[in-house]
Design a protein around this motif. Structure first.
Motif, PDB file in Angstrom:
ATOM      1  N   LEU A  36       0.981  -1.377  -0.392  1.00 59.48           N
ATOM      2  CA  LEU A  36      -0.077  -0.290   0.204  1.00 59.48           C
ATOM      3  C   LEU A  36       0.743   0.602   0.128  1.00 59.48           C
ATOM      4  CD1 LEU A  36      -2.560  -0.852   2.307  1.00 59.48           C
ATOM      5  CD2 LEU A  36      -2.363  -0.941   0.293  1.00 59.48           C
ATOM      6  N   HIS A  37       0.667   2.295  -0.988  1.00 57.98           N
ATOM      7  CA  HIS A  37       0.657   3.508  -1.024  1.00 57.98           C
ATOM      8  C   HIS A  37       0.122   4.626  -0.573  1.00 57.98           C
ATOM      9  CE1 HIS A  37       4.791   1.791  -3.155  1.00 57.98           C
ATOM     10  NE2 HIS A  37       3.923   0.824  -3.830  1.00 57.98           N
ATOM     11  N   THR A  38      -0.161   5.222   0.348  1.00 62.65           N
ATOM     12  CA  THR A  38      -1.491   6.138   0.801  1.00 62.65           C
ATOM     13  C   THR A  38      -0.948   7.090   1.103  1.00 62.65           C
ATOM     14  OG1 THR A  38      -0.763   6.105   3.277  1.00 62.65           O
ATOM     15  CG2 THR A  38      -2.567   4.091   1.800  1.00 62.65           C
ATOM     16  N   GLY A  39      -1.195   8.547   0.986  1.00 62.13           N
ATOM     17  CA  GLY A  39      -1.417   9.565   1.089  1.00 62.13           C
ATOM     18  C   GLY A  39      -0.437  10.034  -0.271  1.00 62.13           C
ATOM     19  N   ALA A  40      -0.859   8.928  -1.359  1.00 58.48           N
ATOM     20  CA  ALA A  40       0.910   8.892  -2.551  1.00 58.48           C
ATOM     21  C   ALA A  40      -0.165   9.858  -3.844  1.00 58.48           C
ATOM     22  CB  ALA A  40       1.306   7.904  -2.841  1.00 58.48           C
ATOM     23  N   HIS A  41       0.585  10.812  -4.819  1.00 58.42           N
ATOM     24  CA  HIS A  41       0.155  11.458  -5.731  1.00 58.42           C
ATOM     25  C   HIS A  41       0.802  10.576  -6.907  1.00 58.42           C
ATOM     26  CE1 HIS A  41      -2.231  13.285  -2.589  1.00 58.42           C
ATOM     27  NE2 HIS A  41      -3.436  13.248  -3.550  1.00 58.42           N
ATOM     28  N   ILE A  42       0.190   9.466  -7.631  1.00 55.82           N
ATOM     29  CA  ILE A  42       1.044   9.882  -9.565  1.00 55.82           C
ATOM     30  C   ILE A  42       1.038  11.006  -9.935  1.00 55.82           C
ATOM     31  CG2 ILE A  42       0.923   8.970 -11.372  1.00 55.82           C
ATOM     32  CD1 ILE A  42      -0.417   6.200  -9.663  1.00 55.82           C
ATOM     33  N   THR A  43       2.629  11.258 -10.543  1.00 54.38           N
ATOM     34  CA  THR A  43       2.604  12.313 -10.982  1.00 54.38           C
ATOM     35  C   THR A  43       3.420  12.406 -12.361  1.00 54.38           C
ATOM     36  OG1 THR A  43       5.191  13.013 -10.656  1.00 54.38           O
ATOM     37  CG2 THR A  43       3.054  13.847  -8.901  1.00 54.38           C
ATOM     38  N   LYS A  44       3.847  11.457 -12.837  1.00 53.28           N
ATOM     39  CA  LYS A  44       4.199  11.223 -14.450  1.00 53.28           C
ATOM     40  C   LYS A  44       4.198   9.221 -14.391  1.00 53.28           C
ATOM     41  CE  LYS A  44       8.544  12.166 -16.534  1.00 53.28           C
ATOM     42  NZ  LYS A  44       9.543  12.473 -17.161  1.00 53.28           N
ATOM     43  N   VAL A  45       3.736   8.880 -15.214  1.00 51.52           N
ATOM     44  CA  VAL A  45       3.647   7.420 -15.987  1.00 51.52           C
ATOM     45  C   VAL A  45       4.826   6.944 -16.987  1.00 51.52           C
ATOM     46  CG1 VAL A  45       2.067   5.496 -16.171  1.00 51.52           C
ATOM     47  CG2 VAL A  45       1.236   7.172 -15.095  1.00 51.52           C
ATOM     48  N   GLU A  46       5.684   6.034 -16.857  1.00 57.32           N
ATOM     49  CA  GLU A  46       6.238   6.333 -18.533  1.00 57.32           C
ATOM     50  C   GLU A  46       6.744   4.796 -18.608  1.00 57.32           C
ATOM     51  OE1 GLU A  46       9.692   8.886 -18.038  1.00 57.32           O
ATOM     52  OE2 GLU A  46       9.785   8.257 -16.302  1.00 57.32           O
ATOM     53  N   GLU A  47       6.941   4.439 -19.845  1.00 56.77           N
ATOM     54  CA  GLU A  47       6.662   2.842 -20.267  1.00 56.77           C
ATOM     55  C   GLU A  47       7.883   1.998 -18.648  1.00 56.77           C
ATOM     56  OE1 GLU A  47       7.957  -0.221 -23.734  1.00 56.77           O
ATOM     57  OE2 GLU A  47       8.755   1.768 -23.177  1.00 56.77           O
ATOM     58  N   LYS A  48       7.166   0.918 -18.279  1.00 57.85           N
ATOM     59  CA  LYS A  48       7.617   0.170 -17.076  1.00 57.85           C
ATOM     60  C   LYS A  48       7.615   1.178 -16.049  1.00 57.85           C
ATOM     61  CE  LYS A  48       6.974  -3.243 -19.855  1.00 57.85           C
ATOM     62  NZ  LYS A  48       6.376  -4.143 -19.322  1.00 57.85           N
ATOM     63  N   VAL A  49       6.938   2.018 -15.251  1.00 62.71           N
ATOM     64  CA  VAL A  49       7.869   2.935 -14.558  1.00 62.71           C
ATOM     65  C   VAL A  49       6.304   4.235 -13.867  1.00 62.71           C
ATOM     66  CG1 VAL A  49       9.593   5.304 -15.279  1.00 62.71           C
ATOM     67  CG2 VAL A  49       9.210   4.141 -13.191  1.00 62.71           C
ATOM     68  N   ALA A  50       6.054   4.529 -12.647  1.00 60.04           N
ATOM     69  CA  ALA A  50       5.526   5.738 -12.008  1.00 60.04           C
ATOM     70  C   ALA A  50       6.278   6.005 -10.962  1.00 60.04           C
ATOM     71  CB  ALA A  50       4.149   4.665 -11.907  1.00 60.04           C
ATOM     72  N   THR A  51       6.116   7.648 -11.104  1.00 65.36           N
ATOM     73  CA  THR A  51       6.742   8.553 -10.269  1.00 65.36           C
ATOM     74  C   THR A  51       5.915   9.435  -9.235  1.00 65.36           C
ATOM     75  OG1 THR A  51       8.803   9.141 -11.358  1.00 65.36           O
ATOM     76  CG2 THR A  51       8.366  10.613 -10.110  1.00 65.36           C
ATOM     77  N   LEU A  52       6.045   8.881  -7.583  1.00 67.15           N
ATOM     78  CA  LEU A  52       5.068   9.638  -7.184  1.00 67.15           C
ATOM     79  C   LEU A  52       5.032  11.196  -6.763  1.00 67.15           C
ATOM     80  CD1 LEU A  52       4.342   6.772  -4.793  1.00 67.15           C
ATOM     81  CD2 LEU A  52       3.446   7.740  -6.398  1.00 67.15           C
ATOM     82  N   GLU A  53       4.417  12.279  -6.034  1.00 64.70           N
ATOM     83  CA  GLU A  53       5.098  13.298  -6.137  1.00 64.70           C
ATOM     84  C   GLU A  53       6.087  13.679  -5.272  1.00 64.70           C
ATOM     85  OE1 GLU A  53       1.177  16.928  -5.087  1.00 64.70           O
ATOM     86  OE2 GLU A  53       2.023  15.201  -3.579  1.00 64.70           O
ATOM     87  N   SER A  54       6.340  12.704  -4.391  1.00 62.01           N
ATOM     88  CA  SER A  54       7.461  12.094  -2.981  1.00 62.01           C
ATOM     89  C   SER A  54       9.047  12.215  -4.482  1.00 62.01           C
ATOM     90  CB  SER A  54       7.093  11.324  -2.463  1.00 62.01           C
ATOM     91  OG  SER A  54       7.404  10.094  -2.744  1.00 62.01           O
ATOM     92  N   GLY A  55       8.537  11.809  -5.138  1.00 56.93           N
ATOM     93  CA  GLY A  55       9.934  11.504  -5.998  1.00 56.93           C
ATOM     94  C   GLY A  55       9.973  10.149  -5.931  1.00 56.93           C
TER      95      GLY A  55
END
Length: 403
Positions: free
Chosen positions: A226-245
C-alpha cells in the motif's frame, strides 16, 4: 404507440427496460454498440480466473427477445441526438425517431491529463475488453514462469492507481489468485508484487472506519503493498513516479482513479458537469427536454437533498427504474415523482472467499459477507439469464420458421 429508445445496455438501461417492457401502448428499442451487457461487478472475478468469460456477459439480442414483441435490440453506434426533431443519429444507418429517450450510455475511465503519460501506459477496467486484457497479461506471466526456469525466478509487478472500490477489489482478487497459485507449488520462486496507490491517507476514502480498517488488514495480509497519501505525477513505460519522487517499477498498470462520461454523452448538446455527465432535474429529465431522461453514470445523480450519489451499479439501477416510472407517469399525465436514490449498503470483495458488507447500521465480514455478496449478484443476474434464455428460444424458433 409510444416509442421509447434506451441508449445503453447498462445497469440503469436494463432496469428501465424491465419496467417498460410489456406495458400496453409502448414500444421499446434498446441501442448499444456492444451486443452484450457486461456484469462489471463480476469483472474482477473474471480477471482473477474465478469465473468463466461467458458468466460475465448477457446477450442483449436474446434478452430483448425474451421481453416480448414490443422490445427490440439495435446493434448500432449512437453518434448524436437531435433533441429538436427527436431523433437518434448513428455512425451508420438511418436516424431513429423517439417519443421518449433514456440515455444510459455509462462512463469510461478518466485518465487525468495532469498526469503525464497516464493514458499511454495504463489501462482502465470499466469494459470487458480491458478486463480481458488484464486477465490475459496476468495468466501469460504465470504461464511463462511455469514453463521457463529463468522467468520463474523473476518478480513482476502490477501497479493499481486509485484505492476506491474498484482498485481495492482488483488488488485483493489478483493477489489472492497468485497466492493460491503459488501454494499449489506451480511456482517455487519468483514473486508477484501488487502496488496499490491511494491519493488519500487511507484506502476506500469516505467509507466507515471499521470497513477501512478491515480492508487494509486484509490487503496487507494478502501481501499487497500500500502507498497511501501518494499521488502519481508521471507515468513512463514500466515506471510511475510519485509526488514524493519515489519511483514504482511495474509490468502492467491499471488506473481506477476516476470516471468520466462516455464520449457520446459528452458530445450531446446539453448541460454537463465537470466530468461530462448530463445535468438532470429531480425527475431525471434533461432541462428543456421533458421527454429525455438520463440515468446511471451518464447522469449527474443526486438524492432528494441535493447530495451527489456515488456512481455504483446500485444507484444506476435505481435511477433506471425511476426514469422509466416517470415516463409512464408522463404518458398517463400523472404527477412525476422526485428521484430519491438511496444506497442500501455496500459489498466489497477482498479476495478468495472474504468480503465486507456495510449495511449502514451494521457490518458483516469474512465468509458470510462473501456469500451475501454472491447472493446479491445472483439476484440481479438470474432473472436476466432466464429472460435471455427465453429470448434465445424465440429467436431460434423464428429462424427455423424462415428456413
Amino acid at each position: 404507440m409510444h416509442h421509447v429508445v434506451i441508449i445503453g445496455g447498462s445497469y440503469g438501461g436494463l432496469k428501465a427496460l424491465g419496467v417498460l417492457a410489456g406495458k400496453k401502448g409502448i414500444k421499446v428499442t434498446l441501442v448499444d454498440r456492444h451486443p452484450y451487457h457486461f456484469l462489471q461487478t463480476e469483472g474482477y472475478d473474471l480477471i482473477a480466473g474465478k469465473v468463466p468469460f461467458d458468466s460475465t456477459i448477457i446477450g442483449l439480442r436474446s434478452l430483448c427477445a425474451g421481453f416480448g414483441d414490443n422490445v427490440e435490440y439495435l446493434h448500432a453506434v449512437a453518434k448524436d441526438v437531435d433533441f429538436e426533431t427527436k431523433k437518434v443519429i448513428f455512425e451508420e444507418g438511418e436516424p431513429l425517431s423517439y417519443d421518449y429517450l433514456i440515455i444510459a450510455a455509462g462512463a469510461v475511465t478518466r485518465f487525468f491529463e495532469s498526469i503525464e503519460g497516464l493514458r499511454n501506459y495504463s489501462y482502465g477496467v470499466k469494459s470487458l475488453r480491458s478486463a480481458l486484457k488484464l486477465k490475459e497479461f496476468f495468466e501469460q506471466e504465470l504461464y511463462k514462469r511455469l514453463e521457463n526456469a529463468a522467468h520463474a525466478r523473476e518478480c513482476y509487478s502490477i501497479l493499481i492507481g486509485g484505492a476506491g472500490l474498484s482498485g481495492v477489489e482488483i488488488a485483493a482478487e489478483m493477489q489472492a489468485y497468485f497466492n493460491r497459485y503459488y501454494r499449489s507449488n506451480a511456482l517455487s520462486c519468483g514473486k508477484l508484487q501488487i502496488h496499490l496507490v491511494s491519493g488519500g491517507e487511507t484506502i476506500l476514502k469516505g467509507l466507515h472506519p471499521s470497513v477501512i480498517k478491515a480492508a487494509t488488514k486484509r490487503l496487507l495480509n494478502l501481501g499487497v503493498i500500500l502507498h497511501t497519501g501518494a499521488h502519481i505525477t508521471k507515468v513512463e513505460e514500466k515506471v510511475a513516479t510519485l509526488e514524493s519522487g519515489e519511483e514504482i517499477p511495474f509490468d502492467f498498470m491499471v488506473f481506477t482513479g476516476g470516471i468520466t462520461a462516455a464520449p457520446f454523452v459528452k458530445g450531446l448538446k446539453a448541460e454537463h458537469n465537470r466530468i461530462g455527465q448530463l445535468v438532470v432535474n429531480p425527475f431525471l429529465q434533461i432541462p428543456g427536454h421533458e421527454e429525455v431522461f438520463a440515468v446511471g453514470d451518464a447522469a449527474d445523480l443526486k438524492d432528494a437533498g441535493g447530495k451527489r450519489v456515488p456512481p455504483t451499479a446500485q444507484s444506476a439501477e435505481q435511477s433506471g427504474v425511476d426514469a422509466a416510472e416517470n415516463i409512464l407517469a408522463h404518458i398517463e399525465k400523472r404527477q412525476l415523482f422526485v428521484s430519491n436514490i438511496k444506497l442500501r449498503g455496500l459489498a466489497i470483495a477482498l479476495g478468495g472467499t472474504y468480503a465486507v458488507i456495510d449495511a449502514g447500521k451494521f457490518r458483516i465480514y469474512g465468509l458470510v459477507a462473501y456469500l451475501g455478496k454472491k447472493a446479491i449478484e445472483k439476484l440481479y443476474k438470474i432473472p436476466l439469464r432466464i429472460k435471455a434464455r427465453e429470448g434465445f428460444k424465440r429467436l431460434r424458433a423464428c429462424t427455423k420458421e424462415r428456413l
